[in-house]
Design a protein around this motif. Structure first.
Motif, short mmCIF file in Angstrom:
data_model
loop_
_atom_site.label_atom_id
_atom_site.label_comp_id
_atom_site.label_asym_id
_atom_site.label_seq_id
_atom_site.Cartn_x
_atom_site.Cartn_y
_atom_site.Cartn_z
N PRO A 47 19.04 5.16 4.09
CA PRO A 47 18.19 6.45 3.55
C PRO A 47 16.73 5.79 3.43
O PRO A 47 16.35 4.79 3.29
N CYS A 48 15.95 6.96 3.67
CA CYS A 48 14.34 6.63 3.62
C CYS A 48 13.79 8.23 3.50
O CYS A 48 14.25 9.19 3.98
N ARG A 49 12.51 8.00 2.91
CA ARG A 49 11.64 9.25 3.06
C ARG A 49 11.27 9.89 4.31
O ARG A 49 11.13 8.97 5.51
N LEU A 50 11.25 11.10 4.48
CA LEU A 50 10.80 11.79 5.93
C LEU A 50 9.47 10.99 6.39
O LEU A 50 9.36 10.71 7.57
N ASP A 51 8.31 11.04 5.73
CA ASP A 51 7.13 10.74 6.13
C ASP A 51 7.13 9.02 6.51
O ASP A 51 6.52 8.68 7.45
N VAL A 52 7.99 8.30 5.71
CA VAL A 52 8.16 6.79 6.01
C VAL A 52 8.83 6.73 7.52
O VAL A 52 8.49 5.94 8.26
N TYR A 53 9.93 7.45 7.70
CA TYR A 53 10.84 7.60 8.96
C TYR A 53 9.77 8.05 9.97
O TYR A 53 9.96 7.12 10.93
N LEU A 54 9.01 9.08 9.83
CA LEU A 54 8.48 9.53 11.10
C LEU A 54 6.86 8.58 11.35
O LEU A 54 6.85 8.18 12.56
N ALA A 55 6.80 7.72 10.43
CA ALA A 55 5.68 6.72 10.66
C ALA A 55 6.24 5.63 11.37
O ALA A 55 5.62 5.02 12.26
N ARG A 56 7.42 5.24 11.05
CA ARG A 56 8.14 4.02 11.91
C ARG A 56 8.37 4.48 13.31
O ARG A 56 8.36 3.67 14.23
N LEU A 79 7.27 7.32 15.32
CA LEU A 79 5.97 7.71 16.05
C LEU A 79 4.60 6.95 15.44
O LEU A 79 3.87 7.32 14.88
N PRO A 80 4.68 5.62 15.90
CA PRO A 80 3.63 4.81 15.43
C PRO A 80 2.25 5.23 15.99
O PRO A 80 1.18 4.84 15.59
N ASP A 81 2.31 6.22 17.05
CA ASP A 81 0.84 6.69 17.45
C ASP A 81 0.39 7.70 16.88
O ASP A 81 -0.86 8.05 16.78
N LEU A 82 0.70 8.19 15.76
CA LEU A 82 0.31 9.06 14.68
C LEU A 82 0.19 8.30 13.19
O LEU A 82 1.24 7.60 12.92
N SER A 83 -0.80 8.48 12.92
CA SER A 83 -1.58 8.01 11.51
C SER A 83 -0.38 8.59 10.27
O SER A 83 0.05 9.54 10.60
N ARG A 84 -0.23 8.01 9.37
CA ARG A 84 0.55 8.39 8.33
C ARG A 84 0.00 9.40 7.53
O ARG A 84 0.51 10.33 7.12
N THR A 85 -1.39 9.40 7.35
CA THR A 85 -2.33 10.56 7.17
C THR A 85 -2.00 11.80 7.91
O THR A 85 -1.54 12.86 7.44
N ARG A 86 -2.09 11.68 9.28
CA ARG A 86 -1.89 12.79 10.04
C ARG A 86 -0.37 13.32 9.82
O ARG A 86 -0.12 14.63 9.86
N LEU A 87 0.62 12.58 9.54
CA LEU A 87 1.92 13.00 9.43
C LEU A 87 2.17 13.93 8.46
O LEU A 87 2.67 14.78 8.24
N GLN A 88 1.66 13.17 7.41
CA GLN A 88 1.89 13.86 6.05
C GLN A 88 0.92 15.21 5.95
O GLN A 88 1.53 16.32 5.40
N LYS A 89 0.05 15.37 6.84
CA LYS A 89 -0.74 16.74 6.78
C LYS A 89 0.03 17.69 7.76
O LYS A 89 0.33 18.87 7.16
N LEU A 90 0.67 17.21 8.83
CA LEU A 90 1.45 18.04 9.62
C LEU A 90 2.64 18.52 8.82
O LEU A 90 2.99 19.56 8.91
N ILE A 91 3.41 17.59 7.86
CA ILE A 91 4.62 17.95 6.94
C ILE A 91 3.96 18.85 5.80
O ILE A 91 4.72 19.92 5.83
N LYS A 92 2.81 18.67 5.47
CA LYS A 92 2.27 19.61 4.26
C LYS A 92 2.22 21.10 4.91
O LYS A 92 2.41 22.15 4.24
N ALA A 93 1.50 21.23 6.29
CA ALA A 93 1.59 22.44 6.92
C ALA A 93 2.66 22.96 7.47
O ALA A 93 2.49 24.16 8.03
N GLY A 94 4.04 22.43 7.02
CA GLY A 94 5.23 23.11 7.62
C GLY A 94 5.56 22.93 8.99
O GLY A 94 6.57 23.69 9.70
#
Length: 66
Positions: free
Chosen positions: A20-29, A31-46
């Motif tokens: 188990p892991c958080r969605l944002d942590v998994y995506l950062a792992r 998709l390393p070409d996207l920053s964690r900040t960018r991923l969090q913004k995409l998640i927040k935008a739905g």
């Protein structure tokens, strides 16, 4: 899970060996070409869908989610 970023779309299946892991942590792992900040913004935008529904950054993936 599906993640949209402009014209790019990623379709991922959460690996049970990495959960188990958080969605944002998994995506950062995976998709390393996207920053964690960018991923969090995409998640927040739905733009991140887990099993077809918008998800929060803190969603705990168990593995096998699409």
């Amino acid at each position: 899970m599906t993640l949209e970023n402009g014209n790019r779309t990623w379709r991922l299946l959460a690996d049970e060996d990495e959960c188990p892991c958080r969605l944002d942590v998994y995506l950062a792992r995976v998709l390393p070409d996207l920053s964690r900040t960018r991923l969090q913004k995409l998640i927040k935008a739905g733009e991140a869908l887990v099993d077809g529904a918008p998800a929060r950054s803190a969603l705990e993936l168990q593995g096998g989610e699409e």
